[in-house]
Design a protein around this motif. Sequence first.
Motif, PDB file in Angstrom:
ATOM      1  N   VAL A  30      48.069  53.130  20.421  1.00 52.54           N
ATOM      2  CA  VAL A  30      49.341  52.632  20.945  1.00 52.54           C
ATOM      3  C   VAL A  30      49.733  53.508  22.135  1.00 52.54           C
ATOM      4  CG1 VAL A  30      50.207  51.714  18.750  1.00 52.54           C
ATOM      5  CG2 VAL A  30      50.620  54.111  19.350  1.00 52.54           C
ATOM      6  N   PRO A  31      50.582  53.001  23.034  1.00 50.14           N
ATOM      7  CA  PRO A  31      51.042  53.859  24.137  1.00 50.14           C
ATOM      8  C   PRO A  31      51.821  55.055  23.585  1.00 50.14           C
ATOM      9  CG  PRO A  31      51.551  51.551  24.568  1.00 50.14           C
ATOM     10  CD  PRO A  31      51.104  51.632  23.151  1.00 50.14           C
ATOM     11  N   GLN A  32      51.610  56.216  24.168  1.00 46.01           N
ATOM     12  CA  GLN A  32      52.314  57.411  23.691  1.00 46.01           C
ATOM     13  C   GLN A  32      53.817  57.221  23.850  1.00 46.01           C
ATOM     14  OE1 GLN A  32      51.982  61.252  25.862  1.00 46.01           O
ATOM     15  NE2 GLN A  32      51.174  62.056  23.942  1.00 46.01           N
ATOM     16  N   ASN A  33      54.558  57.505  22.772  1.00 46.94           N
ATOM     17  CA  ASN A  33      55.998  57.303  22.781  1.00 46.94           C
ATOM     18  C   ASN A  33      56.635  58.302  21.817  1.00 46.94           C
ATOM     19  OD1 ASN A  33      58.679  56.356  22.308  1.00 46.94           O
ATOM     20  ND2 ASN A  33      58.074  54.303  22.954  1.00 46.94           N
ATOM     21  N   TYR A  34      57.184  59.377  22.378  1.00 48.63           N
ATOM     22  CA  TYR A  34      57.747  60.446  21.543  1.00 48.63           C
ATOM     23  C   TYR A  34      58.982  59.991  20.765  1.00 48.63           C
ATOM     24  CZ  TYR A  34      54.638  63.945  23.625  1.00 48.63           C
ATOM     25  OH  TYR A  34      53.547  64.666  24.016  1.00 48.63           O
ATOM     26  N   LYS A  35      59.750  59.070  21.337  1.00 50.78           N
ATOM     27  CA  LYS A  35      60.937  58.591  20.626  1.00 50.78           C
ATOM     28  C   LYS A  35      60.548  57.838  19.360  1.00 50.78           C
ATOM     29  CE  LYS A  35      64.302  58.407  24.386  1.00 50.78           C
ATOM     30  NZ  LYS A  35      65.248  57.570  25.162  1.00 50.78           N
ATOM     31  N   GLU A  36      59.516  57.002  19.480  1.00 50.79           N
ATOM     32  CA  GLU A  36      59.027  56.285  18.300  1.00 50.79           C
ATOM     33  C   GLU A  36      58.442  57.264  17.291  1.00 50.79           C
ATOM     34  OE1 GLU A  36      58.905  52.669  17.452  1.00 50.79           O
ATOM     35  OE2 GLU A  36      60.629  53.101  18.719  1.00 50.79           O
ATOM     36  N   ALA A  37      57.704  58.249  17.791  1.00 52.62           N
ATOM     37  CA  ALA A  37      57.114  59.260  16.903  1.00 52.62           C
ATOM     38  C   ALA A  37      58.220  59.981  16.139  1.00 52.62           C
ATOM     39  CB  ALA A  37      56.296  60.261  17.723  1.00 52.62           C
TER      40      ALA A  37
END
Length: 318
Positions: free
Chosen positions: A56-63
């Motif tokens: 998936v595209p890197q996404n710190y908020k989702e992480a």
Amino acid sequence: MEEKEKLGAEEMDGDAAEEDEEEISDEEDEEEEDAKPSTPEDFLKLGLEFKEGKDVPQNYKEAFKYFSVAAEGGLGKAMYNLALCFENGYGTGEDKERAMEWYRKAVDAGDTSAMVNLGLSYLAGDGVERDEKEAVKLFDAAAKANDPDGLYNVGLCMLNGWGVPRNETEGALAVRKAAMKNLPEAQNRLGFCYEKAIGVPPDNIEAAKWYTKAAKQGFAEAQHNLGFCYERGIGVEKDTVEAVEWYEKAAAQGNSAGLCALGECYRDNIGVKKNLPKAVRYFVLAARRGNKYAEQQLTKKPLKKVYAKMEKIKLKDE
């Protein structure tokens, strides 16, 4: 009759097809339900995928969102990752206090990575009041769980007398245990111990061997150290061309010692053709990273005049 029977068969086939479609639709719904995260482990997995940009595209908020759910579910590894988010501002505002809070919760849940990171925080006084003894306590807990970073940091504390009486022999032994678990930092440190006879008998061949192990894993400091071994013939046959290759690998990662070494090579015709402008460039890059030795070299012959000339050209271009 045949036409009627045929028509009846088509009607029956149509009904069967509709039933099949309904069954397939039901199966797809069930698969979608199965795919939805439902356990702390599921949420942790999703968090790691978004953190690392895996599938998936890197996404710190989702992480951060998924780590939060998993952490509230009592999963130690999720608590550790949530602490990292707060400590570094990944997907949320940087908050050292909350980072330490989640590190402690992860430690209580038995997560060894949290033990090491919280120990490093105590050792540096980062986010908590500096406490070397507390740091050693945490490193030791991780080491007892056979964590390589725990072993390595316990070893460093013993080698330096941080929070425990200095004991180079025991310190080198702990570092060796971590190095045997393929930790590049430990392999590099063990090589240094053999080179400088710290807690072990001097052995340049062993030093070069451990530097090589760490260097091949991409550890920049070890790449510089191995380059130095090849340049001087320490534990390996002298090979200045090979030395330059390892210096280049270290320099490519921004290692200031590697940049300085390349500066010296181009200045002194070591493994490469003499090139003073190139030497200046490498020393400048090292100096920008706070390397005082590099700064000094730019004020001395034969680089002083070349450096001054290059600076003038730079000012004209600007």
